[in-house]
Write an enzyme that holds these catalytic residues in place. Structure first.
Site: not given
Ligand code: NDP
Ligand SMILES: O=C(O)[C@H](O)CS(=O)(=O)O
Length: 492
Positions: A164-165, A189-190, A242, A264-265
């Site tokens: 969602w971010n 999407p989220a 996520g 991308e975690l």
């Molecule tokens: N490395 C990167 O570029 C990024 C990393 N993140 C990381 O993600 C976290 C914050 O974002 P957040 O959205 O809470 O992360 P989540 O990992 O909880 O969710 C990410 C996505 O995965 C979905 N999801 C959740 N559980 C499952 C599952 N069991 N199977 C399949 N899909 C699933 C969510 O769906 P729904 O929400 O609809 O349930 C959402 O669309 C932080 O740790 C952040 O660092 C976030 C963005 C970018």
């Molecule tokens: O989801 C995120 O945090 C993004 O990957 C960060 S960025 O790409 O917008 O810097």
């Protein structure tokens, strides 16, 4: 909570961009499981009821993508590029409306929402060009009668799960290279932010994207969709952004079919200020890195290490600047710096980290662990006296909390910075050239920002090491994630 309601359609120049249906096979469809609500995190009101697709409907979307992909791959790179370029142009022409939709469902200020629209669109612009440059190779044969060719071919159907971010950029950072390579795409999407994704699909359709090539499956059940993506053999590539926790789940589920994955975690970015740094620049860099999207990004500074000689100066200047940040509703006020957190649970985590630090000797010099703002709004906080045993040293805060650690020498701070399972982004401010080389080489991260707090661009390879991910997105490397390499041995 503000008692306002969000009449989002009335705010848009083009209300047809506010699309509550899923987009499958070129059709706008309702969900067999009804609808789910999307709320405005700044006001708490419902802004849309969105199609809630069943797992069977997701499977159908995959079938439609599979049927469309072979023909899409037969298009020339230049023909695919033309559609992508038109999609880019339409997104930028509707930048403000897309920004309003994003601010309504995610909460980030309009300057950040419209900024993300441009950032997300930049991947489409970049990979429209890369579509024309998917080159193979001819390698000198190992025997006189052998000729060796290397072909690059699209992997097939790619599926994404995104958070969602960054509701637009996390989709386009995956879909753009996939489509450029000749893959078809199914985006999930989220549940918090589906409207940005369906608006992208409205514009993809207008850009002439063939039916079934780009699909958006909206669903309230992420785990069911994830299982379908992992268990459906027609999906040849899973790309996820996520948390590391969910990344692990998906990798385990994808292992049965040895499915190609990009991940991308999570992150836990160190932000290091050496005593030869430009302190004022370092303060601005910390603000940019820490408080972008209210601290809700994976590349936010999560730990700020300041060398003893400049610690007090940096802390005082950071406190002064952060106290000037304006909290507010991005749809109601133009000069907002910090929007709401995405949910109340997100606030709980920030409060938990503040309380943990206080219990271990940390001192709150700005803000508090109290939630004394409206609704999902939370005042930014700064803690001094941070130490490695505090929760935020190992856990991602994902919110507006800046913990300041004091350090003496470079080897100590590099060891502390690397003491984490994560390895996504890192930052440091210094002037001495030998120090810059040493620290950049010794930080165990996929991304290092030197004298800058902002590193996000479509031209560079974005990704993490250790448990922050697999693969790279953006840059000319990004398209390789959606290509297979075929070795052809010709006996002539
Ligand atoms: N490395 C990167 O570029 C990024 C990393 N993140 C990381 O993600 C976290 C914050 O974002 P957040 O959205 O809470 O992360 P989540 O990992 O909880 O969710 C990410 C996505 O995965 C979905 N999801 C959740 N559980 C499952 C599952 N069991 N199977 C399949 N899909 C699933 C969510 O769906 P729904 O929400 O609809 O349930 C959402 O669309 C932080 O740790 C952040 O660092 C976030 C963005 C970018
Ligand atoms: O989801 C995120 O945090 C993004 O990957 C960060 S960025 O790409 O917008 O810097």
């Amino acid at each position: 909570m503000l008692d306002k309601t969000t009449d989002l359609a009335a705010m848009l120049d083009d209300p047809s961009l506010l699309e509550p249906h899923a987009f499958v096979g070129g059709q706008w469809i309702a969900g067999d499981d009804g609808t789910f609500e999307v709320t405005n995190p700044a006001r708490g009101d419902v802004i849309a009821e969105v199609s809630d697709l069943s797992r069977a409907q997701v499977a159908d979307a995959i079938d439609q993508a599979h049927a469309a992909q072979k023909d899409w791959a037969r298009w020339t790179g230049k023909e695919r590029a033309a559609v992508l370029r038109q999609w880019f142009d339409l997104i930028m022409a509707n930048q403000r409306d897309l920004g309003k939709i994003m601010t309504a469902e995610q909460g980030k200020p309009m300057t950040e929402s419209t900024g993300e629209v441009a950032y997300g669109a930049s991947f489409i612009e970049f990979f429209a060009e890369e579509a024309k440059r998917v080159y193979g190779e001819q390698i000198p044969g190992h025997q006189r009668d052998k000729r060796i060719l290397v072909m690059k071919q699209p992997v097939g159907v790619a599926a994404s799960i995104t958070p969602w971010n960054f509701p637009i950029a996390m989709i386009t950072r995956k879909a753009a290279p996939a489509l450029a390579a000749g893959c078809s795409f199914v985006a999930r999407p989220a549940k918090e932010t589906p409207l940005s994704a369906t608006a992208l699909a409205v514009l993809a359709e207008r850009a002439g994207m063939p039916s079934g090539v780009f699909n958006v499956v909206t669903s309230s059940s992420s785990s069911e969709v994830g299982k379908e993506f992992c268990e459906n053999a027609k999906v040849r590539k899973l790309t996820f952004t996520g948390s590391t926790e969910v990344g692990r789940i998906l990798l385990k589920q994808a292992a049965d079919q040895v499915k190609k994955c990009s991940m991308e975690l999570g992150g836990n970015a160190p932000f290091i200020v050496f005593d030869d740094a430009d302190v004022d620049a370092a303060v601005e860099g910390a603000i940019a890195s820490k408080f972008r999207n209210n601290g809700q990004t994976c590349v936010c500074a999560n730990r700020i290490y300041v060398q003893a000689g400049v610690y007090d100066e940096f802390a005082e200047k950071l406190k002064d600047r952060v106290s000037q940040l304006k909290i507010g509703d991005g749809l109601a006020e133009d000069d907002v710096d910090l929007g709401p957190m995405i949910t109340a649970e997100a606030i709980d985590k920030v409060q938990e980290h503040i309380r943990d630090a206080k219990s271990k000797g940390g001192k709150v010099i700005l803000g508090s662990d109290q939630h004394d703002a409206d609704g999902n709004f939370f005042k930014p906080a700064i803690i001094t006296g941070a130490t490695q045993d505090m929760a935020f040293a190992q856990e991602e805060t994902f919110g507006p909390l800046a913990p300041l650690f004091r350090f003496e020498d470079a080897d100590d701070v590099i060891a502390m910075a690397n003491d984490t399972i994560f390895g996504l982004a890192s930052y440091f401010y210094a002037k001495d050239l030998s120090r810059v080389w040493k620290v950049a080489e010794e930080l165990e991260y996929g991304i290092v920002g030197v004298n800058t707090g902002l590193i996000s661009t479509e031209v560079a390879p974005f990704g993490g090491v250790k448990q922050s991910g697999l693969g790279r997105e953006g840059s000319h490397h990004g398209i390789d994630e959606f290509l297979e390499m075929k070795y052809v041995c010709l006996s002539v």
